[in-house]
Design an enzyme around this catalytic site. Structure first.
Site, PDB file in Angstrom:
ATOM      1  N   GLN A  47       6.132  65.517 117.581  1.00 37.12           N
ATOM      2  CA  GLN A  47       6.916  64.799 118.593  1.00 37.12           C
ATOM      3  C   GLN A  47       8.351  65.290 118.685  1.00 37.12           C
ATOM      4  O   GLN A  47       8.995  65.143 119.719  1.00 37.12           O
ATOM      5  CB  GLN A  47       6.912  63.288 118.294  1.00 37.12           C
ATOM      6  N   SER A  58       2.344  71.080 118.212  1.00 38.08           N
ATOM      7  CA  SER A  58       1.295  71.014 119.232  1.00 38.08           C
ATOM      8  C   SER A  58       1.878  71.402 120.582  1.00 38.08           C
ATOM      9  O   SER A  58       2.993  70.987 120.920  1.00 38.08           O
ATOM     10  CB  SER A  58       0.743  69.589 119.291  1.00 38.08           C
ATOM     11  N   CYS A  61      -3.850  57.989 120.995  1.00 42.76           N
ATOM     12  CA  CYS A  61      -4.926  58.470 120.132  1.00 42.76           C
ATOM     13  C   CYS A  61      -5.807  57.309 119.706  1.00 42.76           C
ATOM     14  O   CYS A  61      -6.953  57.499 119.346  1.00 42.76           O
ATOM     15  CB  CYS A  61      -4.350  59.151 118.899  1.00 42.76           C
TER      16      CYS A  61
END
Ligand code: PMP
Length: 386
Positions: free
Chosen positions: A172, A192, A322
């Site tokens: 993040q 990511s 998620c």
């Protein structure tokens, strides 16, 4: 209906530069990057370019970067490397850390410390320096039985050079605040692509030279024998393009000013205009990432708020995406507050560089009424033992 997209912490839309780079890659870098022919070399060169960009962004060497299928795989890879070892982590971590640590953790030394740099639900920035200092100090903590076996010269067979290795999930934080893995003292770091405007299904793992490493996917020599499987050339090129945009624009500056401004403005308006609202994000500078705002609305269910906002074209999430479809309260908010009502009534607004003050106006044009309607109808009672 134009969307007001405030779910960037779940997935940030592809940047135009990323779409362009991926189109080019689909046509030009179609070959298997491990192949020894010319098209194979071109594809490999494109991968190495992306690797260099990512290394530059986090202050590592390019060969300390392994491309993966995403942050979940990167996290699992680190935890699996420490199978049977002590793994210290926090209840705020992503499930790909928590469940892997539960599954593979043991009591062997050296120990792995895994702490995210910033939390995906509240945006809270964690004190990694404290973890690193503790990991180094723990080097001198005796572990009964560990050093009993001696060699012929009476020296311990096992010498513990340091107390532990340090992993941080940067998923993040990447692009939102400046990051230097060496300055932070990290041995491993997870990233990511889809949180920074890159494609889904691509991630990376920083592995400092000389630290233990065990591939998660075996059966191929790719990534210097550290991850088997044919290279996802187009995905990696897209990741590289998103990283290049961060480097060119120094995106963290805009996050710290414009995006933080929007986030704080929304927080202020919500608190002023919506009774029963309270912030789960500490918006003091330095305490949280600039783009995440988590708010609870007393006696109004998060899922209901999300659905009503969705009907108005406003996209937010409850807790973490998620865990969507999972009716349990967010493990992060439960760990932070111990209050199931706070967890069940929470909404996460997460901003990107494409948002502006009109998005705040759109939210505030409907949110007070939505929350009020739900509060009026509320008959919910909460079980804090969950
Ligand atoms: N770690 C954190 C902190 C995340 O926010 C996420 C995405 N929700 C992940 C890991 C998993 O990322 P990916 O989708 O790339 O597997």
């Amino acid at each position: 209906m134009a969307l007001t997209y405030l779910d960037h912490a779940a997935t940030s839309p592809l940047l135009l530069e990323v779409i362009d780079a991926m189109h080019v890659a689909e046509e030009e870098f179609f070959a298997n990057a491990s192949a020894l022919h010319t098209p194979g070399h071109s594809a490999m060169n494109a991968i190495e370019k992306a690797r260099k960009s990512l290394a530059r962004l986090i202050g590592s060497d390019p060969d300390e970067i392994i491309f993966t299928s995403g942050a979940s795989e990167s996290n699992n890879t680190v935890i699996r490397t420490f199978e049977g070892h002590m793994i210290e982590t926090s209840p705020l971590e992503h499930h790909s850390i928590l469940e892997a640590a539960r599954e593979y953790g043991g009591n062997k030394l050296p120990k792995l410390y895994s702490y995210m740099l910033a939390n995906n639900e509240t945006g809270e920035i964690l004190d990694i320096a404290e973890v690193v200092a503790r990991a180094k100090k723990d080097a001198f903590v005796d572990w009964p039985g560990m050093f009993d076996k001696k060699n012929d010269w009476g020296r311990p067979l096992v010498t513990l050079k340091k107390g532990g290795y340090i992993h941080s999930d940067l998923t993040q934080a990447l692009g939102k605040i400046p990051i230097d893995v060496k300055a932070l003292g990290l041995d491993y770091a997870t990233m990511s692509a889809h949180k920074i405007g890159g494609p889904l299904g691509v991630g990376a793992l920083y592995v400092r030279k000389g630290v233990p490493f065990k591939p998660l996917i075996i059966g191929g020599n790719q990534e210097n024998k550290r991850r088997g499987g044919t290279y996802n050339v187009v995905g990696i090129v897209g990741f590289g393009a998103a990283v290049d945009k961060i480097l060119e624009t120094q995106s963290w500056i805009k996050y710290d000013t414009e995006v933080r401004g929007l986030r704080d403005e929304l927080a202020e308006q919500i608190l002023a205009r919506i009774p029963g609202s309270s912030l789960n994000t500490n918006i003091t500078s330095g305490a949280s990432l600039p783009h995440i705002l988590n708010v609870s609305f007393r006696a109004a269910e998060g899922e209901s708020i999300q659905l009503y906002l969705d009907a108005e074209g406003i996209i937010v999430s409850t807790g973490s995406a998620c865990a969507a479809g999972d009716t349990k309260p967010s493990h992060v908010l439960m760990a932070k507050t111990g209050d199931a009502e706070v967890a069940h009534s929470s909404i996460r607004f997460s901003f990107g560089l494409d948002n502006d003050s009109r998005d705040i106006d759109r939210v505030m044009a409907v949110l007070p009424e939505i929350v009020n309607r739900l509060q009026q109808m509320s008959t919910i009672t909460y079980d804090n033992s969950l």
